[in-house]
Write an enzyme that holds these catalytic residues in place. Structure first.
Site, PDB file in Angstrom:
ATOM      1  N   LYS A  42      50.990  42.856  38.943  1.00  0.00           N
ATOM      2  CA  LYS A  42      51.172  42.130  37.699  1.00  0.00           C
ATOM      3  C   LYS A  42      49.883  41.458  37.230  1.00  0.00           C
ATOM      4  CE  LYS A  42      54.669  39.995  39.892  1.00  0.00           C
ATOM      5  NZ  LYS A  42      55.727  39.051  40.259  1.00  0.00           N
ATOM      6  N   ASP A  98      42.608  43.581  37.644  1.00  0.00           N
ATOM      7  CA  ASP A  98      42.224  42.184  37.457  1.00  0.00           C
ATOM      8  C   ASP A  98      40.999  41.843  38.303  1.00  0.00           C
ATOM      9  OD1 ASP A  98      43.645  42.479  39.831  1.00  0.00           O
ATOM     10  OD2 ASP A  98      45.044  40.840  39.456  1.00  0.00           O
ATOM     11  N   ASP A 101      38.342  43.012  45.033  1.00  0.00           N
ATOM     12  CA  ASP A 101      38.055  42.054  46.103  1.00  0.00           C
ATOM     13  C   ASP A 101      37.628  42.828  47.360  1.00  0.00           C
ATOM     14  OD1 ASP A 101      38.079  39.386  47.213  1.00  0.00           O
ATOM     15  OD2 ASP A 101      40.017  39.821  48.105  1.00  0.00           O
ATOM     16  N   ASP A 159      47.350  34.935  40.167  1.00  0.00           N
ATOM     17  CA  ASP A 159      48.317  33.926  40.612  1.00  0.00           C
ATOM     18  C   ASP A 159      47.931  33.257  41.919  1.00  0.00           C
ATOM     19  OD1 ASP A 159      48.779  36.336  42.171  1.00  0.00           O
ATOM     20  OD2 ASP A 159      50.544  35.296  42.950  1.00  0.00           O
ATOM     21  N   ARG A 165      49.509  32.319  36.366  1.00  0.00           N
ATOM     22  CA  ARG A 165      49.084  33.540  35.673  1.00  0.00           C
ATOM     23  C   ARG A 165      48.883  33.300  34.180  1.00  0.00           C
ATOM     24  NH1 ARG A 165      49.811  38.003  39.159  1.00  0.00           N
ATOM     25  NH2 ARG A 165      51.580  37.868  40.584  1.00  0.00           N
TER      26      ARG A 165
HETATM   27  P1  5GP Z   1      41.734  43.888  47.207  1.00  0.00           P
HETATM   28  O1  5GP Z   1      42.657  44.980  47.623  1.00  0.00           O
HETATM   29  O2  5GP Z   1      40.536  44.326  46.412  1.00  0.00           O
HETATM   30  O3  5GP Z   1      41.347  42.996  48.361  1.00  0.00           O
HETATM   31  O4  5GP Z   1      42.556  42.868  46.370  1.00  0.00           O
HETATM   32  C1  5GP Z   1      43.085  43.148  45.177  1.00  0.00           C
HETATM   33  C2  5GP Z   1      44.212  42.214  44.876  1.00  0.00           C
HETATM   34  O5  5GP Z   1      44.168  41.004  45.652  1.00  0.00           O
HETATM   35  C3  5GP Z   1      44.082  41.760  43.466  1.00  0.00           C
HETATM   36  O6  5GP Z   1      44.668  42.692  42.585  1.00  0.00           O
HETATM   37  C4  5GP Z   1      44.770  40.408  43.506  1.00  0.00           C
HETATM   38  O7  5GP Z   1      46.152  40.587  43.367  1.00  0.00           O
HETATM   39  C5  5GP Z   1      44.469  39.879  44.890  1.00  0.00           C
HETATM   40  N1  5GP Z   1      43.298  38.984  44.880  1.00  0.00           N
HETATM   41  C6  5GP Z   1      42.086  39.221  45.400  1.00  0.00           C
HETATM   42  N2  5GP Z   1      41.244  38.186  45.179  1.00  0.00           N
HETATM   43  C7  5GP Z   1      41.960  37.281  44.496  1.00  0.00           C
HETATM   44  C8  5GP Z   1      41.647  35.981  43.933  1.00  0.00           C
HETATM   45  O8  5GP Z   1      40.541  35.431  44.008  1.00  0.00           O
HETATM   46  N3  5GP Z   1      42.661  35.351  43.292  1.00  0.00           N
HETATM   47  C9  5GP Z   1      43.906  35.878  43.167  1.00  0.00           C
HETATM   48  N4  5GP Z   1      44.807  35.173  42.519  1.00  0.00           N
HETATM   49  N5  5GP Z   1      44.230  37.106  43.654  1.00  0.00           N
HETATM   50  C10 5GP Z   1      43.262  37.782  44.301  1.00  0.00           C
HETATM   51 MG    MG Z   2      46.172  42.980  41.250  1.00  0.00          MG
END
Ligand code: 5GP
Ligand code: MG
Length: 182
Positions: A42, A98, A101, A159, A165
Site C-alpha cells: 500500500k 515508495d 531499502d 506507515d 500514511r
Molecule cells: P525492502 O524490501 O527494500 O527492504 O523494503 C521495502 C519495503 O519496506 C517498503 O516498500 C516499505 O514498505 C518498507 N520500508 C523500508 N524502509 C522503510 C522506511 O523507512 N519507512 C517505512 N515506513 N517503511 C519502510
Molecule cells: Mg512498499
C-alpha cells in the site's frame, strides 16, 4: 498527528516539484510505449496517484500487494497477496515503489513480473536508501526521487504500524512514538 513528528525530511512542495521533474522524464521515455504502470501497495498509493498524473502518455494502471514487513523490522519473507491481473507479456512495465531499502521487495517484484515476459521492466522509486541495500541485490532503480540516509521515515504513503500514511510530507517520528511497540 503533527505533534508526533520529529522532523519533516521532504516537504510537500519538494515532493511535488521532484514528481513533476520525473514526470517530464517518464513522459519522454514512454512516448508511444503504452506502459503498464505497476504500483506495489500500500505504501506507493499516494506517490502513485501524484506520479501518474505527471506521466502524460496513454498508460494502464495495475497493482500488486506484497506482505513483507512487521513494524519497522523486515521478516525476510515476501508473499504475493494480490497479483497484477493484466496480461503484461510483450508490454512495457514501469514499477512504481515508495522506497528501495534492503532491496528484497523490489528484487522479488522484478523477478516475479519478469517471469511473465514483458518487453521491458523499469523501476521508479520515490525514495532510495542505498546504505541499507543487501549485498546480493544488484538491481538498481532507473528513476529515483530522493536518496536518503538510513532513517525510518513515515508519511506520503509510508506507515508505522499502518498509521501516518496520509501525511502529505515525508518525515520522521519522535523517538518516544516507537517505544510502546519495540
Ligand atoms: P525492502 O524490501 O527494500 O527492504 O523494503 C521495502 C519495503 O519496506 C517498503 O516498500 C516499505 O514498505 C518498507 N520500508 C523500508 N524502509 C522503510 C522506511 O523507512 N519507512 C517505512 N515506513 N517503511 C519502510
Ligand atoms: Mg512498499
Amino acid at each position: 498527528m503533527l505533534d508526533k513528528i520529529e522532523k519533516i525530511l521532504i516537504s510537500e512542495e519538494q515532493l511535488q516539484q521532484r514528481i513533476r521533474e520525473l514526470g517530464a522524464e517518464l513522459t519522454r521515455d514512454y512516448a508511444d510505449k503504452n506502459p503498464i504502470i505497476v504500483g506495489v501497495l500500500k505504501g506507493v498509493v499516494i506517490f502513485y496517484a501524484d506520479m501518474v498524473k505527471q506521466i502524460k502518455v496513454p498508460c494502464e494502471m495495475a497493482f500488486m500487494t506484497l506482505r513483507s514487513y512487521n513494524g519497522t523490522e523486515s521478516t525476510g519473507q515476501i508473499q504475493v497477496v494480490q497479483d497484477v491481473t493484466a496480461d503484461i507479456k510483450g508490454r512495457h512495465v514501469l514499477i512504481l515503489e515508495d522506497i528501495f531499502d534492503t532491496g528484497k521487495s523490489l528484487d522479488f517484484t522484478y523477478r516475479h513480473l519478469m517471469e511473465r515476459e514483458p518487453a521491458s521492466i523499469k523501476i521508479c522509486t520515490l525514495l532510495d536508501k542505498p546504505s541499507r541495500r543487501r549485498p546480493e541485490i544488484t538491481l538498481q532503480a532507473d528513476y529515483t526521487g530522493f536518496t536518503i540516509d538510513d532513517l525510518f521515515v513515515i508519511g506520503y504513503g509510508l506507515d508505522y504500524d499502518e498509521y501516518y500514511r496520509n501525511l502529505p510530507f515525508v518525515g520522521i517520528l519522535k523517538p518516544e512514538e516507537y517505544n510502546s511497540k519495540e
